[in-house]
Structure formats: C-alpha cells, structure tokens
Scaffold this active site. Structure first.
Site, PDB file in Angstrom:
ATOM      1  N   LYS A 177     -25.108 -41.894  23.126  1.00  4.79           N
ATOM      2  CA  LYS A 177     -25.292 -43.183  22.452  1.00  4.79           C
ATOM      3  C   LYS A 177     -25.488 -42.887  20.977  1.00  4.79           C
ATOM      4  O   LYS A 177     -25.683 -41.726  20.594  1.00  4.79           O
ATOM      5  CB  LYS A 177     -26.492 -43.942  23.015  1.00  4.79           C
ATOM      6  CG  LYS A 177     -27.768 -43.107  23.124  1.00  4.79           C
ATOM      7  CD  LYS A 177     -28.891 -43.871  23.775  1.00  4.79           C
ATOM      8  CE  LYS A 177     -28.803 -43.941  25.284  1.00  4.79           C
ATOM      9  NZ  LYS A 177     -28.379 -45.206  25.813  1.00  4.79           N
ATOM     10  N   ARG A 178     -25.465 -43.920  20.131  1.00  2.00           N
ATOM     11  CA  ARG A 178     -25.736 -43.689  18.721  1.00  2.00           C
ATOM     12  C   ARG A 178     -27.099 -43.020  18.574  1.00  2.00           C
ATOM     13  O   ARG A 178     -28.009 -43.256  19.381  1.00  2.00           O
ATOM     14  CB  ARG A 178     -25.727 -45.027  17.970  1.00  2.00           C
ATOM     15  CG  ARG A 178     -24.348 -45.568  17.745  1.00  2.00           C
ATOM     16  CD  ARG A 178     -23.508 -44.639  16.923  1.00  2.00           C
ATOM     17  NE  ARG A 178     -23.929 -44.674  15.534  1.00  2.00           N
ATOM     18  CZ  ARG A 178     -23.190 -45.163  14.544  1.00  2.00           C
ATOM     19  NH1 ARG A 178     -21.981 -45.657  14.783  1.00  2.00           N
ATOM     20  NH2 ARG A 178     -23.627 -45.142  13.302  1.00  2.00           N
ATOM     21  N   LYS A 200     -34.122 -44.865  20.028  1.00  2.00           N
ATOM     22  CA  LYS A 200     -33.498 -44.437  21.279  1.00  2.00           C
ATOM     23  C   LYS A 200     -34.084 -43.102  21.777  1.00  2.00           C
ATOM     24  O   LYS A 200     -33.888 -42.709  22.905  1.00  2.00           O
ATOM     25  CB  LYS A 200     -31.985 -44.320  21.107  1.00  2.00           C
ATOM     26  CG  LYS A 200     -31.291 -45.661  20.818  1.00  2.00           C
ATOM     27  CD  LYS A 200     -29.779 -45.500  20.713  1.00  2.00           C
ATOM     28  CE  LYS A 200     -29.074 -46.717  20.185  1.00  2.00           C
ATOM     29  NZ  LYS A 200     -28.696 -47.688  21.235  1.00  2.00           N
ATOM     30  N   LYS A 207     -22.627 -48.595  32.945  1.00  2.00           N
ATOM     31  CA  LYS A 207     -21.452 -47.767  33.241  1.00  2.00           C
ATOM     32  C   LYS A 207     -21.855 -46.532  34.048  1.00  2.00           C
ATOM     33  O   LYS A 207     -21.158 -46.105  34.961  1.00  2.00           O
ATOM     34  CB  LYS A 207     -20.772 -47.330  31.940  1.00  2.00           C
ATOM     35  CG  LYS A 207     -20.287 -48.507  31.104  1.00  2.00           C
ATOM     36  CD  LYS A 207     -19.973 -48.103  29.664  1.00  2.00           C
ATOM     37  CE  LYS A 207     -19.852 -49.356  28.795  1.00  2.00           C
ATOM     38  NZ  LYS A 207     -19.775 -49.042  27.362  1.00  2.00           N
ATOM     39  N   HIS A 215     -28.313 -59.583  18.853  1.00  2.00           N
ATOM     40  CA  HIS A 215     -28.205 -58.287  19.539  1.00  2.00           C
ATOM     41  C   HIS A 215     -29.308 -57.305  19.183  1.00  2.00           C
ATOM     42  O   HIS A 215     -29.218 -56.131  19.564  1.00  2.00           O
ATOM     43  CB  HIS A 215     -26.869 -57.615  19.221  1.00  2.00           C
ATOM     44  CG  HIS A 215     -25.685 -58.322  19.781  1.00  2.00           C
ATOM     45  ND1 HIS A 215     -25.130 -57.996  20.999  1.00  2.00           N
ATOM     46  CD2 HIS A 215     -24.967 -59.350  19.310  1.00  2.00           C
ATOM     47  CE1 HIS A 215     -24.104 -58.788  21.229  1.00  2.00           C
ATOM     48  NE2 HIS A 215     -23.973 -59.628  20.215  1.00  2.00           N
ATOM     49  N   THR A 254     -25.682 -50.900  27.292  1.00  2.00           N
ATOM     50  CA  THR A 254     -24.626 -51.168  28.274  1.00  2.00           C
ATOM     51  C   THR A 254     -24.149 -49.892  28.941  1.00  2.00           C
ATOM     52  O   THR A 254     -23.588 -49.933  30.037  1.00  2.00           O
ATOM     53  CB  THR A 254     -23.426 -51.883  27.623  1.00  2.00           C
ATOM     54  OG1 THR A 254     -23.201 -51.307  26.332  1.00  2.00           O
ATOM     55  CG2 THR A 254     -23.680 -53.368  27.457  1.00  2.00           C
TER      56      THR A 254
HETATM   57  C1  NBG Z   1     -26.693 -53.610  20.111  1.00  2.00           C
HETATM   58  C2  NBG Z   1     -27.972 -53.279  20.860  1.00  2.00           C
HETATM   59  C3  NBG Z   1     -27.693 -52.838  22.280  1.00  2.00           C
HETATM   60  C4  NBG Z   1     -26.812 -53.851  22.965  1.00  2.00           C
HETATM   61  C5  NBG Z   1     -25.573 -54.108  22.131  1.00  2.00           C
HETATM   62  C6  NBG Z   1     -24.682 -55.165  22.740  1.00  2.00           C
HETATM   63  C7  NBG Z   1     -26.469 -54.023  17.716  1.00  2.00           C
HETATM   64  C8  NBG Z   1     -26.936 -54.800  16.548  1.00  2.00           C
HETATM   65  N1  NBG Z   1     -27.069 -54.228  18.868  1.00  2.00           N
HETATM   66  O1  NBG Z   1     -28.880 -52.698  22.986  1.00  2.00           O
HETATM   67  O2  NBG Z   1     -28.678 -52.279  20.168  1.00  2.00           O
HETATM   68  O3  NBG Z   1     -26.438 -53.408  24.243  1.00  2.00           O
HETATM   69  O4  NBG Z   1     -25.925 -54.550  20.843  1.00  2.00           O
HETATM   70  O5  NBG Z   1     -25.373 -56.324  22.972  1.00  2.00           O
HETATM   71  O6  NBG Z   1     -25.565 -53.238  17.579  1.00  2.00           O
END
Ligand code: NBG
Length: 967
Positions: free
Chosen positions: A679-680, A685, A794, A482, A790
């Site tokens: 988002k975080r 980002k 949405k 991920h 993601t």
């Molecule tokens: C996160 C990514 C996102 C991705 C999500 C789900 C982790 C390690 N990765 O870009 O930063 O959408 O995983 O796949 O949290």
C-alpha cells in the site's frame, strides 16, 4: 464517558429520530418506458454484533494497560444492513443459445431523421463481428498489417498485443455505439462519476473477460505460437492514480457497466502517470512514467468533443436582455479535448464510456510574435496549455496546494460540466428538471469546483436566479469523502482563487452568504458555529474549505466504510450533521471480483466455478459463493476441495516467486508463509511497526539454538508501495526496510527461516501477482485513520487472512467472515483518542523492554547506518506516539505469534481462508454501486437489447429523437 462515546450516543439518539422522520425522496419521474416491477426481497436481518475481544497482552508497562470495558465503536448500524437488492437474477451467459459461427444481429435504431439513402450503410452495419477463431485471427493480423503497418517479418509479441487489442476494441466499439444510441433513445437519468484519478491497470484481459471472449482469443493466439498471458504482459499499465481512491474509481466504472447503468466516468488524461519507483542504495528513486511510449490502442481521441476552459481574466457587469449580469472575460483559454475509453460490463452487451480530458492550446501560436522572429515566445503559450494535463500529482492523502493542481481541477471540472450541459441541451427540457435527468458524483473534493461552474453557467449564461440555480446544483451533486486526515482535506487560498477563478470566488462567497444566513437563523448569536461551518476559514491568508463547499452544495455526503461514515458524523463534520442529518450516509467500498479474483487468480476462479455447478455467474453475484462451504459440509467434500485449493495457491505463489527472482534477484521458497503489506507508505498505515516486528523476529531467530529454529514457522515478509516524493519520513521508512532486509537475507542463521523483500514499483499489474500469493496480509493502520482500505478485500477474496486493527473496512470484513477468521489486535478508535489525551497530558514510559530492544537496534545502527531514523524513534519514545506504534506493538506481536501457531495446521488454515472467500459477497463493488444507484443516485438500469438471430427480430426504434449529434 469519553467525549467520543458521548458523541456516539448522541448520534445514535439522533439516528432514531432521523429514521422516524426521514422523508423518502419523491419518486423520480420516469422519462421513458415503464419501470419493470421489482420483486421485494426482505432486508437481511441484522446480525448480533460479536463480542470484541482484545487479544491478551503480555509484558506491558502498567500505563499501557488497555481499558477493559467494552467500548462501542463509532459505526453506523443502520447502513450495515444489506441493500434491498433486486432479486438475484441469474443472468444467462452472454452468448448462451448462440452458436459460435452464427451471425448475430445488432439492435436496430431508426430515428425520425433516418435518411433513406443511408439504407446500404445501415445494412452493412447490421451484424456483430464474428467470434469464431479464424475471423479473430484475421482481424488481428489485419490490424497488424493495415493499422500498424508492420510487415509479417517484424511481427513480435508487442505487435501481437497491439493487433489483439485493436481487434478487441473493434468488438467493444459495436457494443459501445449501441449502448450510447440506446441511452439516447431511452433518455434515462444519467450518472456522471467525476474522479481526478482512475487507476485502471491493464485493460486487455479485463475486456476479454467481460466480453466473454477470453477463450476464443486464447485459442486464436495459440495458433500463432504465443501464450495469451505473454501478450497481456506487453501492455503498459495505465497508472493515472495514486492508490485506493483511483483504483476504487476504476472498480466502480466496471461495476456501473456490469449493472447496465447509464453512467460516464470523467477524469484527466495525464501524459505521465504515477512515477516509476526504483530502489537504489536502499532508497526510493522516482522515474517518470511516460505510459504512452507505445501508443494506447484503447483510447479514441474525439476531435468533435472539445471545450474551451478559461483561467484568470476579470469579471465585468453587463446588461443582457435588459438584465444586469456578470461576465467573466479575458485571461487565458485552454482547449479540452476528449479521449474516450470503452468500459465494457461483465456479461452484458452494455458498454459505457470513460472520458478523459487532455489540454491543448486554444489558439495556434501568436503570428505577431512569430513574424517578429520571437519563435520561442510564440510557442511558449502553446506549451503552457498542455502542461495542465502533463502529470499526475503523486500525493496520496495529502494535498499539494500548487496552482497547477487547482488548474487541473478546474480544467477537468469545467470541461465535464460543459459536456454534461451539451448533452442536456439537446433534450430541450426545462431547467428545473435537470436534476431528474442528471446526477454528478464527486469522488472526493478534487472536482468540487464543478458545482460552482454549473452555478456560474446557469446564472451568467442562462440567467437563472441564484436560488433556482443553486437548487439545481444542490439536487444534482453528491459528495464522497475518502479521508479524515487533516492534511488531506483540500483548502485553497482565497488569493489564488481570486487570480485564477475570480467569478467562481464571487459565487463561493454568495453560496456562503446564503448558507450563513441559514446558520444564523438556526443558531442565533452563535459565532463559533458560524466560524466552524463557514466555507471560508478566517486564517492568514483566508482559505476556502472545499469539503464545506461540497457538503453545503450537495444532496448526499457519504463515507466509504461504516466506521468512517460514523466519524464524519461525530467528528469531522459534526456540526453539519447536526444541521442536516439526512444528508449523511455510508456506502462501504467494494472491489471488482472480475479483476481481483478471476484475472488475478485464474486457478481459484476456475475452482470456484467448478464448485458453483460449473457456472461463473458468481463473478457478478458474489453472494452465490456462500453456498460452496455449505455444500462442502453437506457432501463431506472439504478434503477434496482443500487439495485442489492447495494446488491453486501454489500456482499463485509460484508466480510471485518468479516475479521476485526477476525483479529483486532473490530466491524464495514457495513453502514459506507469504506475509504481505502492500500500500502507499504513510505514517498512519504503520509500515514502520511491521518493520519493527521484523527486527524483533530477526533478533529472536538469531538467538535461538539450531534445535529451537526447527520449530519456527518459515516466513517471507513482503513490503511494497510508493512514498510521495516530498514525504521524507515515508521515504526513510522504505530505506530502513531495505537496510534491515539486506542484513536479514544475508544472515545464514536466519534467512533459512525468515526473509524480507521490498517489492519495487507496486502497481495494479504487480498487485495482481502479489495479492493472490499471500497467506497473510497486513491492514494495521491506527484505528480511525484508514477510511476504508480496499486491498484488504482483494486479499481475503484470494485466500489470505488479515492481521489488522479495528479500522476501516476490516471491521465489516470481520463481521461478515467472523472474527475468528482474522487476526485482530490493537486499540479501537475510542481508546486511541483516550491514549492521545494521556500522551498530551504527559504520559511517558510506555515502551517496554522488547520494543526498546528493537529501537536500540536502530539507534545503535545495528543493521547499518540508520541515523536518518534516530530522531523519529526518539520522538516516539518521548511522547510523540501519535499513531500508537508503541501502544499497539505488544498486541501486534501476540497476533503475529498466533499466526505462526495457526499456520502450522494447514488444512484448518485453508478451510478458514475458503470460508472467508465465500463470505465476501458484500465487498463486491457491484454491491457498492447498487447502493449508490438506489440510495443516492436514484437511477435505473438501461439494458441494451440482446442480439437477434434474424434481422426482422430486432425491435429497437424511436421516433422521438430528432438529431443525434456528437456526444
Ligand atoms: C483513500 C483512503 C482509503 C480508501 C480509499 C478509497 C484518499 C484520500 N483516501 O482508506 O485512504 O480505501 O480512499 O475510498 O486517497
């Protein structure tokens, strides 16, 4: 040609070879029943890639001039093609053909050991609970009185929530039990989805929607004088995850159930979820999230499903059955107890399980110590055991490296593997068939140790040879990566492993030994390759690279968006890809339209259903929406649709206006453009870049004459998201945003045209309010850094347009909806590498006057004391622009200006939003899961039979199952 371009070329060449030589995995043996014939659907033709036009940049210093030549993105075109989907079955609505008051009979299960004396019990459990209003009402009040022991005078909305949840749970349980029995009977290949996080969000509405009972319950509650939305609001938000990764797991289990897949989610039941964020003095403060204050009506503690998990101890050699073997002994033992939550599929009678483990002491306290009067000591070991599942680590895309975290990972992995093996052992099948019946998906590397645990049990407990055991492991496991961020790639010191999991360390060395032998054969004398590929990083102290362990020990490795999977091949796992190209694949993420369109934006959902000929089947066949714009074109009904859409959007915006009033005590105007970035908080980002633009916008409006201001597109910029408690820069960015917002919102010249809001404590339930209200959403990560993202999906599904970079899923969204349906800007992934090289070679003077002005505002403390950002700003100016904040800024500004212009023509804007919504079918998590099922797991659906109108019409029986036992 740049390094990366060369890489892309190489990959593409290899890809062709792979396509030619790739062997199809042998058809899995069907355990039972014949496979229904599958109709073939031609693969969708590959769309020609639209020209990527970089937005024109103005006022750029010469050095920033971007390369004009077209650069190919590192993407996997092959996997871009739509999965060869099963024919679109229009599944009839769950209760179609049944009257509301009709008694419906459940499938009947007769097993070899059916005991005649149980006839009466079976008869009493024959039928589904009734669904008519009165029965539902009775079941709610019965739970309030008999389960919750509340008197009729105490009943409040909290009790009504709990009574309602318990009443819904009863209905879930029937389907759940039937599904589990049916799966036992059919014995199909099973999927185990292991994720250390599940960010579920509230469950009541989701359960009602999936069971198709929302209307019945709405009506039932109306008579109690309560609105169902107020009852939904009483539910605590279970937040056992940080961000995208955990939420993805939640969407995926919803889709697995919806697709009738025999699947289990496995995770941890933390007492404390992700912390609650409050803003005090502009800063983030963290408060513990004890989400179980009012109990959890959904979970079922399974006292019959417990496993012991060992830590520390030593490895001894012993003789067993005349064979020398290793035994791991001593140390500490902890008990893992299962807590189950039902996972209903949408519009199906199938209902799966999410099993979360909680740690308990394996033994009661020491009587020895107790008798000596040392009560504290006696109790301490008890407490320590339960610490393991106390708290979720609040890091997103960074690793904690703490011993307790490794304990969590092993605890989770061991309990899950033991559980899988218990289920398997009842089948009495040969070990070599294990991978034909089981597959385990690792959601990132956190559960990697599970594969070593399986290996250990096979070798040490069942005395399999290493080669056979490893073969079983490799064929069973698959791994999803991920992230490409180095700081998020898991590594564990060999020293900590040696203490905590000594036998596992030996086995890791063994895996590495055999693997490196293979490497040696393939690349004789190539020490560099060995070093790169080895599981062990030869640092001080030595580290175990969990991703390498995963790749070596699993069948498939996938990234989560095309660009990301491409980067895994060309950059992060380049050497592995060279060895095993067939291992690597892509499955682009998806989100569930049930929660993210229907629950979050009911007005839009109703509108889409209305224009889908009154059917809501688009909720599980999202591609069906493609028809809507076509029909609106044909029938000239756009104006009518746009009017209705405006009303729907206005309802969503009103909810956010109310939310802001309640949580921030700020009045905002629904007629403003809502621009959202939630988002975080992370450097890559680039929330900071958005904040810089806000500063620019403020300055610009401030300097305008009243006449000029009349032309300004009114806008509220929303920020939301948590910063990991130890991530200083992220916390500083939150503080900066709040300080700037405070000035902007109190400035009478500017605030009638522009406001900034930081929405505290962003979580799933607030996302459901925030996302549908947006007109614009920010997805502005530096190209190459966001694996997928993601929320972008949405947002587009609920009618807002992306301002974003050529990164993650943005790229595929642009391909599906059309590049003119989003506001693309910034350097692409190859240009990013080039600029980073230039920076490393001394490139400076790339800031430009307008950006410098924004920096000066911070450096001169124009908005208040912003000293805490000065060093960061200076680093950016002085060649430290690793994330290209400065290099992308002007293109970003232009995109923002384009948005202001385009937003003025509302009808045109809305048409774009609607077209985009209707082209988002690909991003349903149902499509992602279908891809996993077909291409990685090789599993088929296992659909529970429909209810029958008479007892005799039921027809499920089996004689081959001897004992059911617990799970
Ligand atoms: C996160 C990514 C996102 C991705 C999500 C789900 C982790 C390690 N990765 O870009 O930063 O959408 O995983 O796949 O949290």
């Amino acid at each position: 040609m740049s390094e990366e371009e060369k890489n892309v070329e190489e990959v593409e060449k290899k890809e062709e070879v792979v396509q030619e030589t790739e062997e199809k995995p042998a058809e899995e043996e069907k355990p039972a029943e014949e496979k229904p014939a599958e109709e073939e659907k031609p693969a969708e033709e590959e769309k020609p890639k639209e020209e990527q036009q970089a937005p024109q940049e103005e006022e750029k210093p010469a050095e920033v001039e971007s390369q004009k030549e077209e650069v190919k993105l590192v993407e996997e075109k092959k996997e871009q093609k739509k999965v060869n989907k099963a024919p679109t079955k229009r599944r009839p609505s769950l209760y179609e053909g049944f009257e509301e008051n009709q008694q419906l009979f459940r499938p009947e299960f007769r097993f070899q050991n059916t005991d005649k004396s149980k006839e009466k019990i079976y008869e009493l459990m024959d039928a589904y609970l009734p669904r008519d209003k009165l029965s539902i009402q009775k079941s709610i009040v019965q739970h309030i009185e008999y389960t919750l022991a509340s008197t009729r005078f105490d009943i409040n909305e909290g009790y009504i929530f709990q009574g309602t949840a318990l009443s819904v749970r009863d209905r879930l349980l029937e389907q759940w039990n039937d599904t589990q029995l049916f799966i036992k009977m059919k014995n199909p290949k099973k999927i185990y989805y292991m994720s250390i996080e599940f960010l579920l969000g509230r469950l009541l509405q989701n359960a009602l929607v999936n069971l198709k009972l929302e209307k019945c319950y709405t009506d039932a509650l109306m008579d109690f004088g309560v609105k169902i939305e107020d009852i939904y609001d009483k539910e605590n938000d279970p937040a056992l995850g940080n961000g995208g990764l955990g939420r993805l797991a939640a969407c995926y289990i919803d889709s697995m159930a919806t697709l009738n897949l025999p699947a289990w989610g496995y995770g941890l039941r933390y007492d404390y979820g992700i912390f609650k964020q409050v803003i005090e003095n502009f800063e983030q403060k963290e408060l513990p999230d004890y989400w179980l204050t009012k109990g959890n009506p959904w979970e079922i503690m399974r006292l019959d499903t417990q496993f012991k998990v060992r830590f520390y101890g030593t490895v001894k050699e012993e003789y067993r059955n005349g064979k020398q073997c290793k035994v791991w002994k001593g140390g500490e033992e902890v008990q893992a107890v299962a807590y189950d939550t039902a996972v209903p599929g949408f519009n199906t009678f199938n209902c799966n399980t999410l099993r979360l483990w909680r740690a308990f002491p394996a033994e009661e306290f020491s009587f020895d110590d107790f008798n000596k009067g040392d009560y504290q000591k006696a109790l301490r070991s008890r407490d320590q055991a339960s610490y393991i599942t106390s708290v979720l680590y609040p890091n997103d895309n960074t690793l904690s490296g703490k011993e307790l975290r490794l304990k969590q990972e092993y605890f989770f992995s061991s309990a899950t593997v033991q559980n899988v093996l218990r289920r398997w052992s009842r089948l009495n099948l040969p070990w070599k068939d294990f991978p034909k019946y089981n597959c385990i998906q690792l959601n990132d590397t956190h559960p990697t140790i599970a594969l070593v645990e399986l290996l250990r049990i096979l070798i040490d407990d069942y005395q399999l040879d290493y080669k056979d055991a490893f073969d079983i492991v490799r064929r069973t496991f698959n791994y999803t990566n991920h992230t490409v961020l180095p700081e998020a790639l898991e590594k564990w010191g060999v020293d900590i492993f040696e203490r905590l999991l000594p036998r596992h360390l030996e086995l890791i060395y063994l895996i590495n030994y055999f693997f490196l032998e293979e490497v040696k054969k393939r690349y004789p004398g190539n020490g560099d390759k060995m070093m790169k590929l080895s599981i062990i990083e030869e640092s001080m102290p030595k580290q175990i690279r969990m991703a390498n362990l995963c790749i070596i020990s699993s069948t498939k490795v996938n990234g989560v968006a095309a660009i990301h999977s491409g980067l895994l091949k060309t950059m992060l796992f380049k050497d592995f890809y060279e060895m095993w190209p067939e291992k690597f694949t892509n499955v682009t993420n998806g989100v569930t339209p049930r929660r993210w369109i229907h629950c979050a934006f009911p007005e839009l959902s109703a509108l889409l259903t209305e224009y889908n000929e009154g059917r809501d089947d688009w909720l599980s066949e999202l591609d069906l929406l493609e028809e809507i714009p076509k029909k609106l074109d044909e029938t000239n009904k756009w104006p009518e649709f746009i009017e209705k859409y405006k009303q729907a959007k206005s309802a969503a915006k009103k909810r956010l206006v109310e939310f802001v009033k309640k949580n921030c005590n700020i009045d905002i105007d629904e007629s403003f453009m809502f621009d959202v970035m939630v988002k975080r908080i992370h450097e890559y980002k680039r929330q900071f870049m958005n904040c810089l633009y806000c500063i620019y916008r403020y300055n610009k409006i401030k300097s305008m004459s009243p006449e000029e201001r009349k032309n300004v597109t009114k806008r509220v910029t929303f920020f939301g998201g948590k910063a990991a408690p130890g991530y200083a820069l992220a916390k500083n960015v939150i503080k900066l945003i709040n300080i700037v917002a405070n000035v902007v919102n109190h400035d009478n010249d500017v605030s009638p045209y522009f406001k900034m809001i930081f929405l505290p404590d962003y979580k799933v339930s607030s996302a459901q309010i925030i996302i549908p209200a947006a007109n614009i959403n920010h997805q502005i990560s530096t190209a190459g850094m966001e694996a997928s993202g993601t929320s972008c999906m949405k947002f587009v599904m609920t009618g807002s347009l992306i301002i974003g970079t050529r990164d993650g899923a943005n790229i595929e969204i642009a391909e599906k909806i059309g590049e003119d349906h989003l506001f693309y800007f910034g350097k692409n992934v190859n240009e990013v590498t080039q600029i980073r090289n230039e920076l490393a070679n001394g490139k400076r003077n790339y800031v430009g006057s307008r950006l410098q002005e924004c920096f000066n505002a911070i450096l001169n403390n124009k908005f208040g004391n912003t000293n805490f950002m000065h060093d960061y700003v200076k680093t950016l100016i002085d060649g430290g622009d690793y994330y290209l904040t400065c290099h992308d800024f002007y293109a970003y500004m232009e995109a923002q200006e384009k948005i202001d212009q385009e937003y003025k023509d509302q009808d045109k804007w809305i048409k774009k939003c609607v077209e985009a919504i209707c082209r988002m079918g690909f991003f349903s998590s149902d499509r992602s899961i279908e891809t996993y099922a077909k291409e990685i797991w090789h599993v088929d659906e296992c659909e529970v039979p429909k209810p029958a109108l008479t007892k005799d019409a039921r027809s499920v029986s089996s004689s081959n199952l001897k004992s059911l036992g617990d799970e």
